[in-house]
Enzyme design. Structure first.
Site, PDB file in Angstrom:
ATOM      1  N   ASP A 293       9.906  -8.160   1.013  1.00 58.97           N
ATOM      2  CA  ASP A 293       9.573  -7.808  -0.360  1.00 58.97           C
ATOM      3  C   ASP A 293      10.432  -8.648  -1.297  1.00 58.97           C
ATOM      4  O   ASP A 293      11.617  -8.878  -1.018  1.00 58.97           O
ATOM      5  CB  ASP A 293       9.848  -6.323  -0.621  1.00 58.97           C
ATOM      6  CG  ASP A 293       8.734  -5.442  -0.079  1.00 58.97           C
ATOM      7  OD1 ASP A 293       7.594  -5.917  -0.013  1.00 58.97           O
ATOM      8  OD2 ASP A 293       9.023  -4.290   0.277  1.00 58.97           O
ATOM      9  N   GLU A 364       1.599   3.235 -23.842  1.00 60.11           N
ATOM     10  CA  GLU A 364       0.509   2.942 -24.781  1.00 60.11           C
ATOM     11  C   GLU A 364       0.870   1.790 -25.714  1.00 60.11           C
ATOM     12  O   GLU A 364       0.102   0.838 -25.895  1.00 60.11           O
ATOM     13  CB  GLU A 364       0.163   4.179 -25.609  1.00 60.11           C
ATOM     14  CG  GLU A 364      -0.493   5.305 -24.829  1.00 60.11           C
ATOM     15  CD  GLU A 364       0.484   6.062 -23.952  1.00 60.11           C
ATOM     16  OE1 GLU A 364       1.711   6.015 -24.247  1.00 60.11           O
ATOM     17  OE2 GLU A 364       0.056   6.671 -22.961  1.00 60.11           O
ATOM     18  N   ASP A 507       4.249   2.752   3.383  1.00 57.45           N
ATOM     19  CA  ASP A 507       4.732   1.663   4.239  1.00 57.45           C
ATOM     20  C   ASP A 507       4.744   2.063   5.710  1.00 57.45           C
ATOM     21  O   ASP A 507       4.903   1.203   6.586  1.00 57.45           O
ATOM     22  CB  ASP A 507       6.163   1.259   3.844  1.00 57.45           C
ATOM     23  CG  ASP A 507       6.218   0.520   2.520  1.00 57.45           C
ATOM     24  OD1 ASP A 507       5.283  -0.238   2.238  1.00 57.45           O
ATOM     25  OD2 ASP A 507       7.197   0.707   1.773  1.00 57.45           O
TER      26      ASP A 507
END
Length: 665
Positions: A293, A364, A507
């Site tokens: 990762d 938002e 995972d």
């Protein structure tokens, strides 16, 4: 005087002389049987009044060889037991607050069963392994990890797993128990670390079979010697033949093999990595592909401000002032890094005065900032969000804004646009900083034949830039959790071994599918159960260390096997001519070492055979240093050092011991 630790090791070594234990190692079991036979001959000679000096010396040396072999294994096990003490300290008699029928009842933690619910309150020790089903809290896991910094645990996320024996620092939790009594994470880890449940790995079994086959070959060679000697009119003593057999079989690697395997698991544990089996550590050394990762492994995982870039007619001072004002009350890592960068760039820190209002970030608006007065405001946020904010206030959009933001993105950073009440001021470059030594480690892995693949959710442009800077071999951009599983299966279909790291329930399938699945201790119980290794520090970059530890285990075993087999060849050419030179003149020409006598030659070889085991114990437990070289260079260096050394050392040592014996006898 021996200290208590040494006495304990000696006692353990002697305990391993039990035939049931001795039979586990075929090579050393031959030595064990040989010791009994020579002891029987010694007693017979003693009773009948015959000379038994050579027989007694042979018996004692063979017994010492057995003890040294057992001692090497005991030393490795003792290291594991010492490391396990830190885990045992946290496994105390605990009480659990069990929830039944909406009521809490105090019971012994040993009576709590899987799927029961327990409550843990601030300041208490978590009594059992479990998943948080309610609450958020900080936990001190130093009893398990050795790390004193508190960690956050919360329900419903990938950081919901807790371990029995750790301490709840703040908050209250409701935990669902995930293990049966006696089968907790700590119970299993202690058993593995102490070697109580260690099983031989496939490679170790294969090597044991090979050594047993070599032993059988030498046994057949020795068995054929008496009839051959009888044909030539030469008589051979039975004890001499037994001593000759023990000299020739691969006792060095046979005696050190268990210690090498245990030491590999111990080295993993020293790095705060719990391997659920020795096979996991060994397989790590054979890994072909490393899936990593980006966040937390290749980069630090928290974006840092690295540059201020003014646009339009804005000055650097205006941009920095607005950036700092919007970040003074920002508790995120990005906000703190903006203030830090301004300070390091020697800009004066603006002071907040009077009443002001913080504009909090929201999904938002995608911006945050500060309202200093009715007519004074500063904001920062995503490019689109700030442009829309500016258009709503009829502010001009600088022509160089898009080129600057695109340039930042192409460098692998994230552009954060800053504006105030009058104009758009510029861009802050937020970079996910690459760890400083990561490129060198990838280079080392590549030299050892390991392919590194970065997996990230970033867009291809950003991912490509970071991959190039980090030096990985390949990358997968815009990846989803399920993509990892498909990628692992694809590589495995090509006959490659794959390692990966994960912490979430999503995972778990990929961790279970991978040949090496390193689960984070901070992750969910499902992830920890699926992986075959657990990192107590929850550091994704540890996956690289796992591969290096596995490589070192294989290199150590291979190096010492090479040394042992080279030893056997050298001892063969040192002893056989010395034994037969007197009776067979044609063989005398091969006796280039000119040893004192056949008896001293065999005793010298036996003594060397016994002493070389304790001499190599530190190397077996510490591991052979690999250095930053490629696999071909490593093989060549080890062949020269351990192969050539294994041929030369016995000749020198046996000659030296023979000279000493010649002065004594």
């Amino acid at each position: 005087m021996l200290n208590p630790k040494s006495l304990s090791l000696v006692k353990t070594s002697l305990g391993k002389l039990h035939p049931r234990i001795a039979m586990r190692n075929p090579v050393m079991f031959v030595v064990w049987v040989s010791t009994l036979i020579t002891a029987a001959f010694t007693l017979t000679s003693l009773v009948t009044g015959q000379d038994f000096g050579f027989q007694l010396a042979t018996t004692l040396i063979l017994f010492a060889t057995l003890c040294f072999s057992n001692y090497s294994e005991s030393v490795a096990e003792e290291q594991g037991k010492g490391q396990a003490q830190s885990l045992k300290k946290s496994r105390t008699a605990l009480k659990a607050r069990l929830i039944r029928k909406d009521q809490e009842t105090f019971v012994d933690a040993s009576r709590v069963k899987k799927n029961d619910l327990v409550t843990v309150k601030e300041g208490e020790v978590i009594p059992v392994d479990g998943e948080i089903v309610e609450g958020i809290a900080t936990v001190n896991e130093s009893a398990v990890t050795g790390e004193s910094a508190a960690v956050l645990r919360e329900a419903g996320g990938d950081r919901s797993g807790v371990i029995g024996g750790t301490t709840l620092l703040s908050g209250n939790l409701v935990i669902r128990v995930t293990s049966e009594p006696g089968a907790t994470f700590l119970d299993r880890m202690i058993a593995l670390v102490e070697g109580a449940s260690r099983q031989k790995t496939p490679n170790e079994i294969a090597l044991t079979v090979l050594l047993a086959a070599l032993t059988l070959v030498f046994l057949l060679v020795v068995v054929t010697l008496p009839p051959m000697a009888g044909f030539l009119g030469v008589s051979l003593d039975m004890v001499m033949l037994i001593a000759l057999l023990v000299c020739l079989i691969p006792t060095t690697i046979g005696g050190l093999l268990p210690a090498i395997g245990i030491a590999g698991m111990n080295r993993a544990f020293k790095a705060n990595i719990i391997a659920k089996s020795g096979k996991a550590v060994e397989v790590a050394g054979d890994i072909d592909v490393l899936l990593l990762d980006k966040t937390g492994t290749i980069t630090y995982g928290d974006r840092q401000a690295t540059d201020f870039l003014p646009v339009g007619k804005a000055t650097m001072q205006e941009l920095v002032d607005a950036s700092v004002l919007t970040s003074l009350q920002d508790s995120t890592a990005e906000g703190k890094s903006i203030v830090k960068l301004a300070h390091e760039s020697r800009f004066e820190k603006p002071v907040l005065q009077g009443d002001y209002e913080i504009i909090a970030f929201s999904a938002e608006t995608r911006l945050s900032g500060i309202q200093l007065s009715e007519h004074e405001i500063s904001v920062k946020g995503a490019r689109d969000a700030i442009v829309n904010w500016a258009k709503a206030r009829d502010l001009a959009i600088p022509k160089d804004l898009d080129p600057v933001t695109e340039s930042v993105s192409k460098q692998g950073a994230t552009p954060l646009v800053v504006a105030n009440q009058s104009k758009i001021l510029g861009v802050i470059a937020l970079s996910d900083v690459i760890k400083p030594d990561i490129k060198e480690r990838f280079t080392k892995l590549r030299s050892l034949g390991v392919k590194t693949v970065m997996v990230t959710g970033d867009n291809p442009v950003t991912a490509g830039v970071i991959a190039a800077k980090a030096g990985v071999d390949d990358f997968i951009a815009e990846a989803k959790p399920e993509d990892k599983l498909a990628l692992i299966k694809d590589y495995q279909a090509q006959g490659l071994l794959v390692a990966m790291v994960g912490d979430g329930t999503n995972d778990a399938p990929a961790l279970a599918q991978a040949d090496i699945g390193l689960a984070m201790n901070s992750g969910t119980q499902a992830a920890k159960e699926a992986g075959n290794m657990v990192d107590l520090d929850s550091d994704p970059a540890k996956l690289i260390s796992v591969v290096e530890i596995g490589k070192q285990l294989l290199v150590t075993r291979g190096s010492l096997t090479t040394f042992s087999l080279a030893n056997d060849v050298a001892k063969y050419f040192a002893i056989i001519p010395a034994v037969f030179a007197g009776a067979l003149p044609v063989v005398a020409g091969l006796d280039f070492m000119n040893l004192h006598s056949p008896t001293s030659a065999v005793l010298s070889a036996l003594i060397f055979n016994a002493l070389i085991i304790p001499v190599l114990i530190p190397l077996a437990t510490r591991g052979v240093k690999m250095g930053n070289v490629n696999a071909e260079t490593l093989l060549r260096n080890n062949m020269l050092m351990f192969g050539l050394g294994g041929l030369v050392v016995p000749f020198v040592a046996i000659k030296f011991i023979d000279m000493i014996l010649a002065t004594i006898v």
